[in-house]
Design a protein around this motif. Structure first.
Motif, PDB file in Angstrom:
ATOM      1  N   UNK A 136       0.816  -1.216   0.000  1.00  0.00           N
ATOM      2  CA  UNK A 136       0.000   0.000   0.000  1.00  0.00           C
ATOM      3  C   UNK A 136       0.852   1.269   0.000  1.00  0.00           C
ATOM      4  N   UNK A 137       2.171   1.120  -0.215  1.00  0.00           N
ATOM      5  CA  UNK A 137       3.028   2.304  -0.215  1.00  0.00           C
ATOM      6  C   UNK A 137       4.452   1.944  -0.588  1.00  0.00           C
ATOM      7  N   UNK A 138       5.374   2.828  -0.236  1.00  0.00           N
ATOM      8  CA  UNK A 138       6.785   2.624  -0.580  1.00  0.00           C
ATOM      9  C   UNK A 138       7.607   2.767   0.692  1.00  0.00           C
ATOM     10  N   UNK A 139       8.518   1.807   0.894  1.00  0.00           N
ATOM     11  CA  UNK A 139       9.324   1.809   2.118  1.00  0.00           C
ATOM     12  C   UNK A 139      10.799   1.781   1.794  1.00  0.00           C
ATOM     13  N   UNK A 140      11.594   2.347   2.669  1.00  0.00           N
ATOM     14  CA  UNK A 140      13.030   2.138   2.585  1.00  0.00           C
ATOM     15  C   UNK A 140      13.546   1.857   3.990  1.00  0.00           C
ATOM     16  N   UNK A 141      14.696   1.166   4.063  1.00  0.00           N
ATOM     17  CA  UNK A 141      15.147   0.673   5.363  1.00  0.00           C
ATOM     18  C   UNK A 141      16.205   1.543   6.031  1.00  0.00           C
ATOM     19  N   UNK A 142      17.283   1.838   5.293  1.00  0.00           N
ATOM     20  CA  UNK A 142      18.395   2.550   5.936  1.00  0.00           C
ATOM     21  C   UNK A 142      18.032   4.013   6.140  1.00  0.00           C
ATOM     22  N   UNK A 143      18.528   4.576   7.227  1.00  0.00           N
ATOM     23  CA  UNK A 143      18.288   6.002   7.475  1.00  0.00           C
ATOM     24  C   UNK A 143      19.322   6.786   6.691  1.00  0.00           C
TER      25      UNK A 143
END
Ligand code: ADP
Length: 514
Positions: free
Chosen positions: A447-454
């Motif tokens: 339902x969206x877009x994610x990323x892991x590293x800050x």
């Protein structure tokens, strides 16, 4: 994911399966923010919506907050609930009154009583927070709330405390009030909405709280050996501890997210539960939202374009239906990911996008965002203010909603955005990880877009994936629909809180009055 019953080693505690079975449970819900009375962030939303959901499940829940200057007299009943109370503080008493208001439950739903602790010198001020005597102010609020219960003859089964401002209550129930027959059966639940704000004070606070003989409490945490840490006290003494998402409940057990309280949290992890927040679906509904240029629902998504055009006009940006518009709403603090957004801004604004930011907070970020807006006036607008109707128009008019948080206990913005058809782009941490699933174009899930590293590059990568997907209107519609149809109601989570209350009561019975 429903893993509140998770019993894996290293995970937060397990909540049996038996809900409370007794007369209507009495819950005093204490919070220094309650939406429609006083709010600066998510705490205020939760403190209004959760009690309403509990009331719908038959709980006799009553909310209590300080009576701030900004609350109009018209929100209060003319008759005070308790006209006068002498509240003990150090070696004196402070005179407080208790006013009464209501959280309206909506059609056919019960209203929730709200008590407001009134004391001119402490609460009749310009702002809710930021005063040198905040510790003393909230101490008077808490002590006033306990004494108010006695004056009303209403002994709560559970006092549900929220964030550091109320952390002294579980401490008092185990010390000053431990032999008080009125509170003999009262258990406490403490909810962490944000572990970073802990309320640190010195020995003077112990004197104000009449707790000097008990002294400091954290011999094992050198940083806090000579500090009164109110959030720490809440964690230490509450019969159950919760936080506002399952992932954050696991994260705060680690030094990276534990804000130096992780040793204490690990000690208490058998009674720590992660329960994700919901949103108030009655108040936050694009079909009825009066702030939108055009109301819309999942079946009338095309009407949304009018909201986008209205937002572009309001932001002074070119009215271009096909340019992806990214929205952001939130406190401008390091927590919210501005440290990785700012370095990526130039590269982002070279893309075919528009960016609308609404927020207040750290002057450093005000300055940076203002500078970026001046340089990219055709593409970006920063509203550096607090404005709820405008927030609604951003949720309802943006195509994408960005939350690159460094940490996020739960986050409401991403859920409100989804309900309003704006597709979230988030860093996968805390509640963002629990509520946003990454779009998978092959399996057609997410339902969206994610990323892991800050990291600014990862942020840029996630935005780029969103921009690419936006080029395919059918896919984009599916993403929007999936977000709008998601269940972000409070029903399930309120039922989980009932189980926590039950567990707190049982744990208190087992322990006896310590
Ligand atoms: P936090 O509690 O950390 O501030 P959340 O995402 O949990 O963040 O909740 C933020 C709430 O406050 C949302 O309802 C959001 O719309 C609102 N909000 C934040 N900043 C603003 C602002 N500048 N103007 C209007 N509403 C805001």
């Amino acid at each position: 994911m429903d893993n509140v019953g998770d019993t894996n080693a290293g995970a937060p505690g397990s909540l049996g399966k038996h809900p409370v079975q007794r007369r209507p449970l009495r819950v005093l819900f204490l919070s220094v923010e309650v939406e429609t009375f006083a709010k600066t962030g998510g705490l205020g939303d939760v403190a209004a919506a959760l009690p309403k959901a509990l009331r719908q499940q038959g709980v006799d829940v009553r909310v209590c907050l300080p009576c701030y200057r900004q609350i109009p007299e018209s929100r209060l009943d003319p008759q005070p609930a308790v006209p006068h109370l002498d509240v003990p503080v150090a070696d004196r008493t402070e005179p407080v009154a208790t006013r009464q208001g209501w959280l309206r439950g909506g059609e056919g739903e019960p209203d929730v009583p709200v008590y407001l602790i009134q004391h001119e010198r402490y609460f009749d001020r310009e702002s809710i927070y930021g005063h040198a005597d905040d510790g003393e102010r909230f101490l008077v609020f808490c002590r006033g709330a306990l004494e108010m219960c006695r004056a009303l003859g209403w002994a709560p089964d559970v006092i549900h405390c929220n964030d550091w401002h109320t952390g002294i209550i579980p401490n008092w129930l185990r010390t000053l009030y431990k032999d008080d027959p009125f509170f003999a059966d009262t258990a406490s639940v403490f909810t962490i909405h944000n572990l970073a704000y802990q309320g640190h004070f010195d020995a003077h606070f112990l004197w104000l709280a009449q707790l000097q003989e008990h002294g400091f409490l954290y011999p094992t945490i050198p940083d806090f050996a000579n500090v009164v840490n109110l959030l720490g006290r809440g964690l230490l003494f509450a019969d159950a501890v919760t936080t506002v998402s399952e992932t954050y409940a696991r994260e705060i057990l680690t030094p990276e997210y534990g804000e130096r309280l992780d040793p204490l949290l690990r000690e208490r992890q058998d009674r720590l539960f992660g329960i994700v927040n919901g949103i108030d679906e009655t108040m936050l509904d694009p079909l009825t939202d009066p702030h939108l240029a055009k109301k819309f629902g999942v079946e009338t998504l095309e009407a949304r374009t009018e909201n986008k055009a209205a937002l572009q006009r309001e932001a002074g940006l070119p009215v271009e239906p096909s340019v992806p518009l990214i929205g952001m709403v939130g406190r401008l603090s390091g927590q919210k990911g501005l440290d990785i957004l700012v370095p990526a801004l130039e590269a982002l604004l070279r893309q075919r996008i528009q960016l609308v930011v609404l927020g207040t907070g750290d002057p450093h970020y005000h300055h940076l965002l203002h500078a970026a807006e001046s340089k990219h006036a055709e593409k970006m607008r920063a509203f550096l203010t607090f404005n709820t109707p405008l927030a609604q128009r951003i949720y309802g008019g943006s195509d994408m909603f960005l939350m690159p948080s460094r940490y996020e206990p739960c986050g409401l913005g991403q859920m409100i955005a989804m309900r309003y058809g704006s597709v979230p782009i988030v860093r996968a941490t805390g509640g963002l990880a629990d509520t946003v699933q990454d779009w998978d174009p092959i399996a057609d899930t997410g339902n969206g877009f994610r990323f892991d590293a800050y990291d600014s590059f990862d942020l840029f990568g996630a935005v780029t994936r969103a921009l690419e997907t936006y080029k395919y209107p059918d896919r984009w519609r599916r993403l929007q629909r999936r977000g709008m149809e998601g269940d972000f109601s409070w029903r399930t989570s309120a039922a989980k809180y009932l189980r926590v209350y039950d567990l707190a009561l049982r744990s208190k019975e087992r322990a006896g009055v310590v």
